[in-house]
Design an enzyme around this catalytic site. Sequence first.
Site, PDB file in Angstrom:
ATOM      1  CB  ILE A 370      -0.954  -0.054   1.199  1.00  6.58           C
ATOM      2  CG1 ILE A 370      -1.936  -1.226   1.017  1.00  6.58           C
ATOM      3  CG2 ILE A 370      -1.715   1.252   1.361  1.00  6.58           C
ATOM      4  CD1 ILE A 370      -2.685  -1.616   2.271  1.00  6.58           C
ATOM      5  CG  ASP A 371       4.437   3.277   2.556  1.00 10.95           C
ATOM      6  OD1 ASP A 371       3.751   4.306   2.490  1.00 10.95           O
ATOM      7  OD2 ASP A 371       5.434   3.174   3.291  1.00 10.95           O
TER       8      ASP A 371
END
Length: 624
Positions: A370-371
């Site tokens: 997600i980062d």
Amino acid sequence: MTTVAAPSSAALALDAACDHLLGLQTPEGWWKAELQTNVTMDAEDLLLRQFLGVRTEEETAEAARWIRSQQRDDGTWANFHAGPGDLSTTIEAYAALRLAGDPVDAAHMRAAAGFVRDSGGIEASRVFTRIWLALFGQWRWKDLPVLPPEMIFLPPWFPLNVYDFACWARQTIVPLTIVSARRPVRPLPFGLAELRTGRPSPRAVRGGWDGFFLTLDRMLHRYQRHPIPGLRRAAIRRAAEWIVTRQELDGSWGGIQPPWVYSLIALDLCGYRLDHPVMRKGLDGLDRFTIRDERGRRLEACQSPVWDTVLAVNALLDAGLSGDHPALVNAADWVLGEEVKGPGDWSVRRPSLAPGGWAFEFDNDGYPDIDDTAEAILALRRVKHPDARPAIDRALRWVDGMVSRDGGFGAFDADNTRELCTRLPFCDFGAIIDPPSADVTAHVVEALAVEQPASDVVRRAVVWLLKAQEADGSWFGRWGANHVYGTGAVVPALVAAGVRPTASCVRRAVSWLEAHQNDDGGWGEDLRSYRDPAWIGRGRSTASQTAWALLALLAAGEIRSPAVERGVAWLVGEQRPDGTWDEPYFTGTGFPGDFYINYHLYRLVFPISALGRYVRAGDEGASP
């Protein structure tokens, strides 16, 4: 006391840094700098090759030269630059040097052995170190916690199934269940008696869950002596299949070292010959993670080309490069080619969610994170590339679907929060679950704030961040060191989402940053802050951490405040003639308290972003 930098000197420093960064881009469009960790990577590589029977004298000599170069004057090896000596790291480095032929009576070996004994000896080392020693007969398997391969059959809803663990942990645990079941011993040509104290290993407290799991471990030890034959064979076969199906195209598992080495050992124990395509690809793939120079041979624990590239693109855009600059378009083209378009382990918790997003590495299609995806969205939306929009939309849908129940975001999975996993006897090293963190959630908020500012996902994530603020006004940093990183990520995200710079949460963060600015004008936070609160916000100034603080202060409207001016002056004054900065200190985090990273591009991309926003804010303020 650092003097104030003139805006013109900041602009010159920015130009020099951008020139240096542009010069590092590959013809294919990506950036990748070294991802430096500690010598356990090199020690375990030699031990792996010894176990598999493929260790060569040349590889051994090269790796030993590097390991020796990292030993400190007190005989120890640390997990980060200028950190304290680490017992388990020193044991593994010592064992590797014994493999290389270093005599026990050599001065550097005597110093290391003395530290090990004084620190409790092999008996006090972490479980994973004792597993390595057990492989070679230097520790008894019966004195290690049992990992039964039968756990592979536990359904995803059942407590302690493999998907309850973080992706990096589950990829390590599954092969270790095979190793734990087979209990191999391939003796070394030497012993390690000089590292022992004779004292028993420290035992966990017997009450509560610790007592329950100690009792469970004793039961599993009894089962280990007399397993159900058919069930055990089926479990090992299923675990091996699970491993094989998750091998990446480059031969790795998850693009990271721990599951890679344990998977090769597990498959070897399952009868996979060295010339089997899976084994051959796995061993060959390690070469791409190998760095050789005059100091010797060392392995990267992971590689970060997607992360480095999207950070570089965002930095250059912050510096004022046009979205149609050829370097940025070329980078966007490469990033778009790296989009993950298939399902992965994240699908277990989100089976109806369509894929999208990006992973950290060259090859890690099973584990987009997600980062990286948030940073890629931030980069691609500002680059003028004709094919970017569909990929951005897919990524937005995927990120929306990966929100956890509490409104925050973890790195790789949604709702990976079962604290029970952390109580297992073998879990004494590293984070093994992936709960939402402030830094990842902040990056998501910053990415979504422009694309879908009124969405319920953004609103809930902002609420999550406000609740996560520490009493002192800072935020904890999960993937970077530490509160400086967390605060540097959250403040710009909150402002992007519409929180006013005058809001109390922002002012408290500003006050915390101002109070923790070093006398030289920079910021730094020692990695010991993860274990010792006295180090929170304290440490030698570094370029990346100074930039993180400046990014927060600039977002909070502190455009020409004394703290900002002194921070910019520190960056200008510390810049090297080639446009970059020296940064021996580790500012990246793998596992808080245990494993740390020096991203060699952090010292360049984050100062560019900070200086770029500072210079552009000054230009806008000077406009009529």
